[in-house]
Design an enzyme around this catalytic site. Structure first.
Site, PDB file in Angstrom:
ATOM      1  N   SER A   9       0.844  -1.187   0.000  1.00  0.00           N
ATOM      2  CA  SER A   9       0.000   0.000   0.000  1.00  0.00           C
ATOM      3  C   SER A   9       0.880   1.237   0.000  1.00  0.00           C
ATOM      4  O   SER A   9       1.845   1.333   0.764  1.00  0.00           O
ATOM      5  CB  SER A   9      -0.897   0.001   1.244  1.00  0.00           C
ATOM      6  OG  SER A   9      -1.393   1.284   1.511  1.00  0.00           O
ATOM      7  N   LYS A  10       0.528   2.201  -0.853  1.00  0.00           N
ATOM      8  CA  LYS A  10       1.260   3.470  -0.885  1.00  0.00           C
ATOM      9  C   LYS A  10       1.146   4.177   0.461  1.00  0.00           C
ATOM     10  O   LYS A  10       2.083   4.830   0.917  1.00  0.00           O
ATOM     11  CB  LYS A  10       0.683   4.352  -2.000  1.00  0.00           C
ATOM     12  CG  LYS A  10       1.414   5.671  -2.209  1.00  0.00           C
ATOM     13  CD  LYS A  10       2.760   5.477  -2.862  1.00  0.00           C
ATOM     14  CE  LYS A  10       3.384   6.806  -3.252  1.00  0.00           C
ATOM     15  NZ  LYS A  10       4.735   6.649  -3.785  1.00  0.00           N
TER      16      LYS A  10
END
Length: 491
Positions: A262-263
């Site tokens: 996940s960013k």
């Protein structure tokens, strides 16, 4: 609503008799690793089977659009050599290839589905989030049983409505996935999802089914989080009487055993990896293996080799863990395999971050680095001694393996300096020969001469390249200046 001849014309446009895949990103920012993998797999399926690869921009979720994100998609695809045969920029027989430009189509197909009895208008007040998801707690929607006449009358009067899919109450729906096999669900567990929102835009779940059919898509590659939506997609295809494409659901890319990448949690996007010094080809090779296993033991693949080797049977149901150290291993293998000219070209910007002096040849410095570099961003820190001799202490001259100490190092520098001054040519062979000959005359190992020369020339214990290469690149004058400084330190 359009007449049936119009729908027949739309059917006649659909290309037949070839494998057709699509990458359909939403322009919501960066290209994360899972997205890149989807693009790569869809591309490889098309190329492996001699088909067409399409790019479609899915921008119906207007609230999540990010300015410039479409450019990121085009740039990433180009850098990764994933050339699409049809798309917004190159056109094709089933355009337009941007969903908002296809907006009138969806309402027509939703109305057709109403006519066929597989959808209905819902005039109930729901929140926007409920409309998007269609997963609110309820019994039967009150509008589900409304007569066609009543529905038409209220729509004609201008009442706002959404169009919902009419899911059968009884029975089951079975769909087939190339990785997961046959999956059966009870229809009673499915809700009447929204197909067309109040603003007239389609939901993702409806638009991609309509577009995939009208574009002749034969293989749909997407994340396994869409497995739960697949029964509703199947019912839409069946409601229209359309053939169902092959589903290829890919398990997620994980950062560890429990968390998806996940960013938000700082996991790298494609652009981040390139900024961290990874090569595009190495990233592609590694990403291909996140959820796909080739036959045999081969790990390093060119894109052409991937096209040849990529088969659906190799796609795994198990989540893949993104291992940055494994990617470093791939990257170093790619760097070592490059031609010296190609490596010098990609390394030069990093070399020039540390070596500003134009007198020092970047290609010559690159030749020292190629076999010693894992990621390009390591390069500057290895070269900080070229422009300026760093401050260092005489303890660096002490080295057990080469049997060097401060006294022996002083003696070696005293003897080497005049020999270097007298050399007729300043090249690797001449520099090496004079040090080897000196070692022979003194009855010592070559390293006992070369260690103090390298330390004095670089002022560092660890350098890319040895004494010969460093002296040659520095040039005779600068080398002698530095050796004299080293000698002064040792006196």
């Amino acid at each position: 609503m359009k007449d049936m001849a119009w729908f027949a014309e739309m059917e006649a446009r659909i290309p037949q008799g070839e494998v057709r895949t699509r990458f359909a990103p939403s322009p919501t920012g960066y290209m994360h690793v899972g997205n890149l993998r989807t693009a790569l797999y869809t591309y490889l399926i098309a190329r492996h089977y001699g088909g067409k690869f399409l790019l479609r921009i899915e921008d119906t979720d207007q609230g999540r659009l990010v300015e410039g994100a479409v450019d990121v998609i085009y740039r990433t695809m180009a850098e990764c050599h994933l050339e699409h045969d049809e798309g917004p920029d190159v056109g094709g027989p089933v355009g337009p290839y941007v969903q908002t430009e296809r907006r009138p189509l969806y309402k027509e197909y939703a109305e057709l589905l109403i006519r066929k009895g597989h959808a209905y208008r819902c005039f109930c007040e729901k929140t926007e989030s409920e409309e998007d998801a269609g997963n609110f707690d309820r019994g039967d929607d009150p509008c589900r049983g409304m007569s066609a006449e009543e529905s038409e009358r209220r729509a004609a009067a201008g009442e706002p409505y959404v169009i919902r899919q009419r899911i059968p109450h009884e029975g089951t729906t079975t769909f087939h996935d190339e990785s997961f096999g046959d999956i059966t669900v009870d229809n009673s567990t499915l809700d009447d999802q929204v197909l067309i929102k109040r603003d007239g835009l389609p939901t993702y779940n409806f638009a991609n089914v309509v577009d995939d059919h009208l574009m002749g898509i034969t293989h749909v590659v997407r994340g396994s989080e869409y497995l739960s939506s697949a029964p509703k997609y199947n019912l839409l295809y069946e409601g229209f009487g359309w053939p169902i494409p092959k589903y290829v659901h890919c398990s997620p890319v994980m950062r560890d055993q429990h968390n998806k990448m996940s960013k938000r949690h700082g996991d790298p996007s494609y652009e981040d990896l390139i900024a961290q010094g990874f090569l595009t080809d190495a990233v592609l090779n590694y990403v291909a293996l996140l959820g796909w296993s080739p036959r045999g033991e081969q790990e390093i693949f060119s894109l052409d080799e991937l096209k040849e080797a990529f088969e659906l049977s190799g796609i795994s149901k198990s989540p893949a863990i993104f291992d940055i150290e494994k990617l470093r291993y791939f990257n170093s293998a790619y760097i070592r395999a490059m031609s010296p000219e190609a490596f010098a070209k990609v390394a030069e910007p990093y070399i020039r971050q540390a070596v500003k002096n134009p007198a020092y040849d970047a290609a010559a410095i690159a030749s020292l680095l190629q076999q010693r570099t894992e990621v390009l961003t390591e390069i500057p820190e290895k070269l900080d001694f070229f422009d300026e001799l760093p401050a260092y202490g005489t303890e660096l001259f002490v080295h057990k393996k080469s049997k060097s100490d401060e006294q022996s190092s002083r003696e070696m520098l005293e003897k080497v300096i005049p020999l270097f001054e007298a050399l007729p040519a300043w090249d690797d062979e001449s520099i090496l020969n004079v040090m080897v000959k000196l070692a022979e005359e003194l009855g010592v190992k070559n390293a006992k001469v070369m260690w103090p020369v390298r330390i004095a020339a670089a002022g560092k214990a660890v350098t890319p390249g040895g004494a010969v290469e460093i002296c040659r690149i520095l040039g005779r004058e600068e080398t002698l200046r530095r050796l004299r400084i080293g000698l002064e330190k040792l006196k």
